[in-house]
Each structure stands twice: as structure tokens, then as C-alpha cells.
Design a protein around this motif. Sequence first.
Motif, PDB file in Angstrom:
ATOM      1  N   ASP A  38       0.807  -1.224   0.000  1.00 38.72           N
ATOM      2  CA  ASP A  38       0.000   0.000   0.000  1.00 38.72           C
ATOM      3  C   ASP A  38       0.839   1.274   0.000  1.00 38.72           C
ATOM      4  O   ASP A  38       0.482   2.257  -0.669  1.00 38.72           O
ATOM      5  N   THR A  63       0.294   6.564  -6.892  1.00 40.04           N
ATOM      6  CA  THR A  63      -0.998   7.208  -7.184  1.00 40.04           C
ATOM      7  C   THR A  63      -0.916   8.712  -6.945  1.00 40.04           C
ATOM      8  O   THR A  63      -1.396   9.509  -7.770  1.00 40.04           O
ATOM      9  N   LEU A  91      -1.749  -2.780 -10.790  1.00 40.40           N
ATOM     10  CA  LEU A  91      -3.123  -3.098 -10.376  1.00 40.40           C
ATOM     11  C   LEU A  91      -3.582  -2.190  -9.245  1.00 40.40           C
ATOM     12  O   LEU A  91      -4.722  -1.699  -9.241  1.00 40.40           O
ATOM     13  N   GLY A  92      -2.694  -1.992  -8.278  1.00 41.83           N
ATOM     14  CA  GLY A  92      -3.051  -1.174  -7.124  1.00 41.83           C
ATOM     15  C   GLY A  92      -3.348   0.259  -7.489  1.00 41.83           C
ATOM     16  O   GLY A  92      -4.322   0.857  -6.997  1.00 41.83           O
ATOM     17  N   ALA A 104      -4.298   1.353 -10.469  1.00 47.26           N
ATOM     18  CA  ALA A 104      -5.545   1.360 -11.253  1.00 47.26           C
ATOM     19  C   ALA A 104      -6.755   1.285 -10.332  1.00 47.26           C
ATOM     20  O   ALA A 104      -7.758   1.982 -10.534  1.00 47.26           O
ATOM     21  N   GLU A 105      -6.668   0.451  -9.307  1.00 44.15           N
ATOM     22  CA  GLU A 105      -7.781   0.323  -8.357  1.00 44.15           C
ATOM     23  C   GLU A 105      -8.027   1.621  -7.612  1.00 44.15           C
ATOM     24  O   GLU A 105      -9.179   1.990  -7.349  1.00 44.15           O
ATOM     25  N   ARG A 106      -6.956   2.325  -7.263  1.00 47.13           N
ATOM     26  CA  ARG A 106      -7.101   3.593  -6.561  1.00 47.13           C
ATOM     27  C   ARG A 106      -7.883   4.590  -7.428  1.00 47.13           C
ATOM     28  O   ARG A 106      -8.733   5.336  -6.930  1.00 47.13           O
ATOM     29  N   VAL A 153     -10.035   3.865  -9.886  1.00 45.17           N
ATOM     30  CA  VAL A 153     -11.417   3.404 -10.017  1.00 45.17           C
ATOM     31  C   VAL A 153     -12.206   3.692  -8.746  1.00 45.17           C
ATOM     32  O   VAL A 153     -13.377   4.085  -8.786  1.00 45.17           O
ATOM     33  N   ALA A 154     -11.555   3.526  -7.587  1.00 48.74           N
ATOM     34  CA  ALA A 154     -12.227   3.785  -6.309  1.00 48.74           C
ATOM     35  C   ALA A 154     -12.644   5.240  -6.176  1.00 48.74           C
ATOM     36  O   ALA A 154     -13.605   5.561  -5.470  1.00 48.74           O
ATOM     37  N   THR A 163     -11.029   7.138 -14.383  1.00 54.10           N
ATOM     38  CA  THR A 163     -10.485   6.129 -15.291  1.00 54.10           C
ATOM     39  C   THR A 163      -8.964   6.116 -15.178  1.00 54.10           C
ATOM     40  O   THR A 163      -8.318   7.163 -15.307  1.00 54.10           O
ATOM     41  N   ALA A 164      -8.399   4.969 -14.927  1.00 57.99           N
ATOM     42  CA  ALA A 164      -6.948   4.864 -14.803  1.00 57.99           C
ATOM     43  C   ALA A 164      -6.293   5.065 -16.168  1.00 57.99           C
ATOM     44  O   ALA A 164      -6.789   4.559 -17.179  1.00 57.99           O
TER      45      ALA A 164
END
Length: 252
Positions: free
Chosen positions: A32, A39, A211-212, A214-216, A218-219, A223-224
Motif C-alpha cells: 500500500d 498514485t 493493479l493497485g 488502477a484500483e485507486r 477506479v475507487a 479512469t486509470a
Amino acid sequence: MTDFTTALHDFAAEVRTRLAALEDLAAGGGFDAAIDLLTDAITSGGVLYAFGTGHSEAFAMEIAGRAGGLIPTKKIALRDLALQGDLPIAELKGANLERNPDVADRLFEIAEVGPHDVVLIASNSGVNGSIVGFALAAKRAGNPVIAVTSYDHTMQVQPKHPSGSRLKDIADVAIDNLAPYGDASITIGADVPVGAVSSITAAFIAQVLTLGVAERFVAKGETAPLYLSANIPGGDEHNVALEQQYGISRTA
């Protein structure tokens, strides 16, 4: 054939064990801190600079400029000293350059790392002069450093940088690639070491970090900024548009 089959299964087991451990680490939040740094950098208009020498350059290639990867990324390589600097091409041969701490500051200058950028460095040994020197240059400039290295290996070898530092000790965040000392994970016959794993685990780590991030995005309902394969319809157009948006130029 039996001996080969046994070696194959043993090597596959070594790889699976390490990937499972990295998966558990990531699922438990162990990545994280690195994901947050990446991010935040992109959100602030920064770029993710990835650097590795020797086989660790594969990690940089997983981070920067590939399908499914983040667009605000750039790969750094020692050959940039010749392609964009004044280093004679002949000096790129062999391992001397990656062990030379004197080239790090010039390489950092050529890279043009900005104030909002993050530097990711992969090195299985974590002790070579150019790697450690580049990490120190990034820290002096105020850039966060994320390291991917073998804890087992790096603690059993002597640093080759005059500072006496190891990569993992300089980095803001260090990730253990779980490769064993010497990288080879099994032996064949009369204890012949074989089956290196660092490239595999480093590539997995690079993808988990992607992946992490991109997820941040999206959350947050965003759009990543990810590459599409250039070999699918519309891929080039998608990629070029986002590269222009983030000021990325793919020249190598």
C-alpha cells in the motif's frame, strides 16, 4: 527425462511459493505505501520513472510503456548515457558500467526527473554503484524512491558504492522480491545452481503495483491512465492521446 521433470516441478514450486507469498503480502496491505506514492505522483501530474540494470531492466519494462501498464511512466537505462549523453558506446559492454557509481548523477540529469515524480529501482543485489548512486541522486532531488530487491542476497554481499549504502536502506519503500542468495532457486546434479526467480517475482511485483494504482483511480470514480495494446484496433489512437495528455514521449 525423469531428472528434468523433477527439476521442472521443483522450480515451478519455488516460483509458486514466492508468488503466493507476494500475493498474501499485497492482500494484507504490504504494497500500500508504494501504491500510494505512485498514485499521488500521477494525481499531482508526476511521472513514474523505472530503472534497472542487467536482468533487472525487465522490471522497468514491466512498469513503463507496455499494454495494460500505466501511461505516465518512463524507463531509464544505462544506455541512455550513450544515446542521450556523450558516453562512448563501447563502454556499454560488460558489467563495469552498472558497478560504476560515477555515472549515476549524469544519468539522473539525462532522465530529467521532475519534482512530482517517483523513482522505482529494481536490483536483485541492491549494491551496484550505478543503482545506489541513482537512488541517492533521486533522494537529493527530493524524489521518493521505491526499491525492489532481494533482502536475502543484498544482506550477504558488500555494497559497491563509496557511501557503503544498500538500495533498500536508501529507499522510502523497499519491497523484497523474495529471490534467494545467488538468485538460483534449485540445484541439479552435483549441486549445480539453476532456476533464477528474481525476474519472475519482480515482474509480478510490477504488475501488482500497476493493479493497485488502477484500483485507486477506479475507487475515486476515475479512469486509470492505462495503455491498450497497440496491436488491437484503436490502440494507437488511445495511447497517443493519453501520452500527449501526460506529456509522455516514447522514443525507446
